[in-house]
Design a protein around this motif. Structure first.
Motif, PDB file in Angstrom:
ATOM      1  N   ASP A 127       0.860  -1.159   0.365  1.00 17.93           N
ATOM      2  CA  ASP A 127      -0.083  -0.051   0.135  1.00 17.93           C
ATOM      3  C   ASP A 127       0.664   1.151   0.291  1.00 17.93           C
ATOM      4  OD1 ASP A 127      -2.131   1.813   1.557  1.00 17.93           O
ATOM      5  OD2 ASP A 127      -2.756  -0.328   0.581  1.00 17.93           O
ATOM      6  N   ILE A 128       0.748   1.826  -1.131  1.00 24.13           N
ATOM      7  CA  ILE A 128       2.556   3.412  -1.148  1.00 24.13           C
ATOM      8  C   ILE A 128       1.276   4.409  -1.252  1.00 24.13           C
ATOM      9  CG2 ILE A 128       4.211   3.998  -2.601  1.00 24.13           C
ATOM     10  CD1 ILE A 128       4.135   0.373  -3.336  1.00 24.13           C
ATOM     11  N   GLY A 129       2.186   5.193  -1.054  1.00 28.34           N
ATOM     12  CA  GLY A 129       1.228   6.757  -0.192  1.00 28.34           C
ATOM     13  C   GLY A 129       2.169   7.347  -1.280  1.00 28.34           C
ATOM     14  N   VAL A 130       2.022   7.033  -3.350  1.00 24.62           N
ATOM     15  CA  VAL A 130       2.646   7.941  -3.650  1.00 24.62           C
ATOM     16  C   VAL A 130       2.106   9.385  -4.122  1.00 24.62           C
ATOM     17  CG1 VAL A 130       3.084   8.226  -6.650  1.00 24.62           C
ATOM     18  CG2 VAL A 130       2.375   5.822  -5.652  1.00 24.62           C
ATOM     19  N   GLU A 131       0.641   9.884  -3.886  1.00 23.90           N
ATOM     20  CA  GLU A 131      -0.284  10.612  -3.636  1.00 23.90           C
ATOM     21  C   GLU A 131      -0.405  11.920  -5.035  1.00 23.90           C
ATOM     22  OE1 GLU A 131      -0.966   9.601  -0.422  1.00 23.90           O
ATOM     23  OE2 GLU A 131       0.665   9.643   0.915  1.00 23.90           O
ATOM     24  N   SER A 132       0.868  12.127  -5.795  1.00 25.80           N
ATOM     25  CA  SER A 132       0.568  12.552  -6.318  1.00 25.80           C
ATOM     26  C   SER A 132       1.646  12.212  -8.077  1.00 25.80           C
ATOM     27  CB  SER A 132       0.440  13.937  -6.013  1.00 25.80           C
ATOM     28  OG  SER A 132       1.102  15.477  -7.368  1.00 25.80           O
ATOM     29  N   GLY A 133       1.524  13.365  -9.348  1.00 24.75           N
ATOM     30  CA  GLY A 133       2.687  12.532 -10.162  1.00 24.75           C
ATOM     31  C   GLY A 133       3.465  14.210 -10.215  1.00 24.75           C
TER      32      GLY A 133
END
Ligand code: SF4
Length: 297
Positions: A127-133
């Motif tokens: 479960d990965i909090g990338v949040e934004s590109g």
């Protein structure tokens, strides 16, 4: 079983056995985060983890899924994760999946061979909090990764056969960059084709820098109308082959779930329906309750 500190888990891990292997988060400095204030990150001793697994085996011998706690358990070395997986399989033979929170930095520190070895030991569904590109948003949010780094590491996970949830936050770019945030985040999601997309919207509790910046006006949050526009723009731009969109987090204006690409039109219509319903409130800022739930919707 021992469990120290507040325990968080993704909603879809409600039926998993929660097993503490670390305390806190090794990064603990995302601008919007107040999950582990003042908690000194620690690795739990292996004998304590083994004792907890044995105790769990007594009460829940048929468990099939384990979620490792706390904030980024994938920070553990591959050897430690393999030892934990081995102890789980020895004591809980029906376990198929060992999931956990992970950061992009946690993946970067593991070789391709290590990722494959971990996958073959049942570790999956990170479960990965990338949040934004969008790099300026990632920088302000102090995530410790750029969009290009996230893309590189997520593709390595896929190469190793690991599935994961790409967690994205609407509103990360604030009122000034909502369009750019929608476009760049959709482009990153398209580039990595995640198995699961977890969507929330930006909120902050007292004790984190974002909260202070919102109070002082240094960060201009999105209005309700802008959040809806961003969600609409993101969904329109998504070009996915087979991804489950999980958007039922309480922080969302439009709670919904569905499979993409099949249900894209339904999702856009759901956003439009909420926009019509909230027409008198589009210029307002969201009033937030617990877990970021929006009270003026
Ligand atoms: S990585 Fe997750 S738990 Fe750690 S500070 Fe960032 S949001 Fe909070």
């Amino acid at each position: 079983m021992n469990m120290t500190g507040i325990v968080y888990r993704p909603p879809y891990e409600a039926n998993s056995l929660l097993l503490q292997v670390t305390l806190g988060c090794s990064h603990n400095k995302c601008t919007f985060c107040s999950m582990y204030p003042g908690v000194q990150f620690k690795v739990c001793p292996m004998d304590q983890v083994e004792a907890d697994i044995k105790e769990a085996a007594h009460y829940y011998p048929n468990v099939r899924r384990v979620f490792l706690e706390h904030g980024d358990a994938f920070v553990l070395s591959s050897d430690r994760l393999m030892s934990i997986a081995d102890a789980i399989h020895r004591n809980l033979p029906r376990v198929e999946t060992i999931a956990m929170y992970a950061s992009i930095q946690n993946i970067r520190t593991k070789t391709d061979e290590e990722l494959q070895r971990l996958r073959s030991a049942g570790i999956n569904d990170l479960d990965i909090g990338v949040e934004s590109g969008l790099d300026p948003a990632l920088k302000y949010m102090n995530k410790g990764h750029t969009a290009a780094e996230a893309q590189e590491q997520l593709l390595r996970l896929t190469q190793a056969g690991m599935e994961y949830s790409f967690n994205a936050i609407l509103g990360c770019g604030g009122a000034e960059l909502w369009k750019e945030n929608a476009d760049a985040t959709a482009d990153l999601i398209n580039a990595v084709q995640p198995h699961l997309l977890f969507i929330g919207s930006l909120h902050a509790g007292p004790g984190c820098r974002l909260y202070q910046d919102m109070q002082s006006g240094a960060f201009k949050e999105c209005t309700i109308g802008q959040l809806l526009n961003e969600q609409d723009r993101l969904i329109r731009r998504l070009d996915l082959k087979d991804t489950y969109y999980f958007g039922s987090h309480p922080s969302n204006l439009v709670p919904m779930q569905g499979r993409l690409p099949e249900q894209k039109q339904d999702m856009l219509e759901a956003v439009e329906a909420i926009r019509k319903h909230l027409l008198p409130h589009l210029e307002e800022y969201p009033v937030r309750g617990g877990e970021g739930s929006i009270l003026n919707r």
